[in-house]
Scaffold this active site. Structure first.
Site, mmCIF file in Angstrom:
data_model
loop_
_atom_site.group_PDB
_atom_site.id
_atom_site.type_symbol
_atom_site.label_atom_id
_atom_site.label_comp_id
_atom_site.label_asym_id
_atom_site.label_seq_id
_atom_site.Cartn_x
_atom_site.Cartn_y
_atom_site.Cartn_z
ATOM 1 N N THR A 133 0.858 -1.194 0.000
ATOM 2 C CA THR A 133 0.000 0.000 0.000
ATOM 3 C C THR A 133 0.894 1.245 0.000
ATOM 4 O O THR A 133 1.911 1.267 0.694
ATOM 5 C CB THR A 133 -0.894 0.010 1.268
ATOM 6 N N GLU A 154 -3.068 -6.641 6.513
ATOM 7 C CA GLU A 154 -2.568 -6.503 7.894
ATOM 8 C C GLU A 154 -2.988 -7.710 8.765
ATOM 9 O O GLU A 154 -3.293 -7.576 9.949
ATOM 10 C CB GLU A 154 -2.976 -5.155 8.473
HETATM 11 N N1 CAA Z 1 2.762 -9.089 18.556
HETATM 12 C C1 CAA Z 1 4.033 -9.091 19.014
HETATM 13 N N2 CAA Z 1 4.875 -10.118 18.795
HETATM 14 C C2 CAA Z 1 4.391 -11.169 18.125
HETATM 15 C C3 CAA Z 1 3.090 -11.240 17.626
HETATM 16 C C4 CAA Z 1 2.236 -10.129 17.878
HETATM 17 N N3 CAA Z 1 0.981 -10.080 17.442
HETATM 18 N N4 CAA Z 1 2.919 -12.405 16.989
HETATM 19 C C5 CAA Z 1 4.092 -13.065 17.068
HETATM 20 N N5 CAA Z 1 4.976 -12.314 17.749
HETATM 21 C C6 CAA Z 1 6.379 -12.644 18.090
HETATM 22 C C7 CAA Z 1 6.448 -13.808 19.080
HETATM 23 O O1 CAA Z 1 6.349 -13.345 20.392
HETATM 24 C C8 CAA Z 1 7.823 -14.370 18.754
HETATM 25 O O2 CAA Z 1 8.791 -13.548 19.334
HETATM 26 P P1 CAA Z 1 10.062 -14.163 20.138
HETATM 27 O O3 CAA Z 1 10.707 -15.180 19.253
HETATM 28 O O4 CAA Z 1 10.926 -12.975 20.439
HETATM 29 O O5 CAA Z 1 9.504 -14.793 21.377
HETATM 30 C C9 CAA Z 1 7.920 -14.179 17.239
HETATM 31 O O6 CAA Z 1 7.031 -13.087 16.913
HETATM 32 C C10 CAA Z 1 7.566 -15.414 16.450
HETATM 33 O O7 CAA Z 1 6.250 -15.742 16.818
HETATM 34 P P2 CAA Z 1 5.556 -17.115 16.439
HETATM 35 O O8 CAA Z 1 6.455 -18.253 16.794
HETATM 36 O O9 CAA Z 1 4.187 -17.083 17.011
HETATM 37 O O10 CAA Z 1 5.538 -17.023 14.840
HETATM 38 P P3 CAA Z 1 4.635 -17.814 13.802
HETATM 39 O O11 CAA Z 1 5.424 -17.883 12.566
HETATM 40 O O12 CAA Z 1 4.109 -19.063 14.396
HETATM 41 O O13 CAA Z 1 3.336 -16.881 13.583
HETATM 42 C C11 CAA Z 1 2.068 -14.946 12.990
HETATM 43 C C12 CAA Z 1 3.309 -15.524 13.634
HETATM 44 C C13 CAA Z 1 1.257 -14.314 14.113
HETATM 45 C C14 CAA Z 1 1.187 -15.903 12.254
HETATM 46 C C15 CAA Z 1 2.658 -13.888 12.047
HETATM 47 O O14 CAA Z 1 3.415 -14.510 11.010
HETATM 48 C C16 CAA Z 1 1.651 -12.959 11.429
HETATM 49 O O15 CAA Z 1 1.145 -12.056 12.085
HETATM 50 N N6 CAA Z 1 1.380 -13.136 10.108
HETATM 51 C C17 CAA Z 1 0.556 -12.231 9.370
HETATM 52 C C18 CAA Z 1 1.400 -11.207 8.707
HETATM 53 C C19 CAA Z 1 0.613 -10.017 8.296
HETATM 54 O O16 CAA Z 1 -0.197 -9.484 9.046
HETATM 55 N N7 CAA Z 1 0.870 -9.559 7.078
HETATM 56 C C20 CAA Z 1 0.224 -8.376 6.612
HETATM 57 C C21 CAA Z 1 1.157 -7.678 5.702
HETATM 58 S S1 CAA Z 1 1.323 -5.993 5.993
HETATM 59 C C22 CAA Z 1 0.120 -5.216 5.097
HETATM 60 O O17 CAA Z 1 -0.921 -5.721 4.800
HETATM 61 C C23 CAA Z 1 0.538 -3.848 4.822
HETATM 62 C C24 CAA Z 1 -0.227 -3.001 3.909
HETATM 63 O O18 CAA Z 1 0.348 -2.464 2.991
HETATM 64 C C25 CAA Z 1 -1.635 -2.610 4.232
#
Ligand code: CAA
Length: 380
Positions: free
Chosen positions: A158, A363
């Site tokens: 975006t 997001e």
């Molecule tokens: N807030 C803070 N930290 C988080 C978090 C959150 N919501 N979710 C995960 N983390 C941290 C964990 O605490 C962990 O940290 P540490 O290793 O330091 O302890 C680390 O991230 C890894 O976490 P997980 O083992 O849970 O990771 P995962 O791979 O199993 O899953 C997920 C993580 C939540 C699924 C993540 O990959 C995710 O949110 N995916 C979606 C991505 C996304 O939202 N993409 C949108 C693109 S941006 C966009 O759309 C922009 C635009 O232009 C509009």
């Protein structure tokens, strides 16, 4: 517990409402039709302080609270969700993260012009093969003296065409998995950095979305955000803030469609009376109004928790999940209430229906929000 807005929050809401109605609404249909970026509107949003709403005045932001940001996002998105997302990305995904994690150098050089709205920001995490599973970054950055050399591609960005300053997430040490990911600032015009063709989208057509390519782009060390290896945590923490922004956008879209449906139902007659007098329509309006209210409360609760310095991660995900699904449902019902008129551009609810869909995708999809909420329930 206090559900009442402060005088200042009401004033910001009113300012946003008047601006939206006077400056954004009149051109919304044409801009959607022509997929035209609202350059002049973004300049005026900047004059109102709406491009760096929550940033401390020390860094040229407006110093407003998160609840005010949510309220302003709702009013702007009510008339045009495209303008809403442009504003949301600059506020939630760019200035928020730079203020929280950026060095003083980054704040002086990049945050200040972004907060003033003189420059526009973009957030580049997604890739052709790393969307929901965001740890699978293929974009790499290798250290070369005082520089990092960036190679790879980003998708669905975006503000991708119109931004000046990009936050780019890249793999800097594959063996360390998500602990080997780093966030960088890349400027438009850096050698080897190009933007792809603008996507031809279903909705939010007046905002621009495109891919980005990096071919040996040399980024100075001082453009590393936070620390090497903290890029994934940076992206996650930033996206939490993005999620109440998109929840606010979704609430705004639903509010806009509901108001149009309500107005129409009080004017349109069928079977000898205004259709609002038929229970079939009243039940739809009642469900729409109730869900919007619930989505709004959930969203403002997430904003208020952040303002109070409390954990808001789960609430932000709940707000985004519920508000985006509400937006799709309410806009679909609004089209139904307007019948044939609802299906044509002039009556606007068809645009709102198209615009609503993306809030369930970007997001973090609804499925990702359910993962975050589910993990939080099981952890506590
Ligand atoms: N807030 C803070 N930290 C988080 C978090 C959150 N919501 N979710 C995960 N983390 C941290 C964990 O605490 C962990 O940290 P540490 O290793 O330091 O302890 C680390 O991230 C890894 O976490 P997980 O083992 O849970 O990771 P995962 O791979 O199993 O899953 C997920 C993580 C939540 C699924 C993540 O990959 C995710 O949110 N995916 C979606 C991505 C996304 O939202 N993409 C949108 C693109 S941006 C966009 O759309 C922009 C635009 O232009 C509009």
């Amino acid at each position: 517990m206090n559900f009442l807005l402060t005088e200042e929050q009401k004033l910001i809401q009113q300012t946003a409402r008047e601006f939206a109605e006077q400056e954004i609404a009149p051109s919304a249909i044409e801009r959607d039709k022509n997929a035209e970026f609202p350059t002049e509107i973004v300049k005026k949003l900047a004059e109102l302080g709406f491009m760096g709403m929550m940033v401390d005045p020390q860094y040229d932001g407006a110093g407003m609270d998160t609840v005010s940001y949510g309220l302003a996002m709702m009013e702007i998105s009510k008339v045009d969700a495209s303008v809403g997302v442009i504003m949301s990305v600059n506020n939630s995904l760019v200035t928020f993260g730079l203020e929280k994690y950026g060095s003083e150098f980054i704040k002086e050089k990049y945050l200040k012009p972004l907060s003033r709205g003189e420059k526009l920001g973009a957030f580049a995490l997604s890739e052709p093969e790393a969307g929901s599973d965001a740890t699978q970054q293929r974009t790499t950055a290798e250290k070369d003296g005082n520089f990092w050399v960036l190679n790879g591609m980003k998708n669905w960005i975006t503000n991708g065409k119109n931004a000046d300053i990009y936050i780019v997430i890249a793999q800097t040490n594959k063996e360390l998995k998500h602990k080997g990911i780093t966030a960088f600032i890349v400027e438009k015009g850096m050698e080897g950095f190009t933007q792809g063709v603008k996507e031809d989208k279903l909705g939010i057509r007046s905002s621009d979305t495109c891919s980005l390519s990096f071919n040996n782009v040399r980024i100075p060390q001082e453009n590393v955000i936070w620390e090497v290896g903290k890029g994934f945590n940076f992206a996650m923490n930033t996206l939490n803030g993005g999620r109440y922004g998109i929840a606010s956008q979704a609430v705004g879209i639903a509010m806009g469609a509901y108001e149009k449906a309500l107005k129409y139902s009080k004017e349109r007659k069928a079977f000898g009376t205004e259709i609002a007098n038929h229970q079939a329509i009243q039940f739809k309006l009642a469900d729409m109004a109730t869900k919007i209210e619930a989505a709004k409360l959930l969203t403002l609760q997430a904003c208020a928790l952040k303002d109070a310095g409390q954990d808001y991660i789960t609430q932000a995900s709940m707000a985004k999940l519920f508000a985006s699904e509400t937006a799709v449902e309410v806009t679909r019902e609004a089209v139904q209430i307007l019948g044939g008129y609802g299906y044509v551009r002039e009556y606007e609810v068809e645009r709102m229906y198209r615009d609503a869909k993306i809030t369930e995708i970007y997001e973090g999809t609804s499925e990702i929000q359910r993962i975050i909420i589910g993990r939080s329930i099981l952890k506590n």
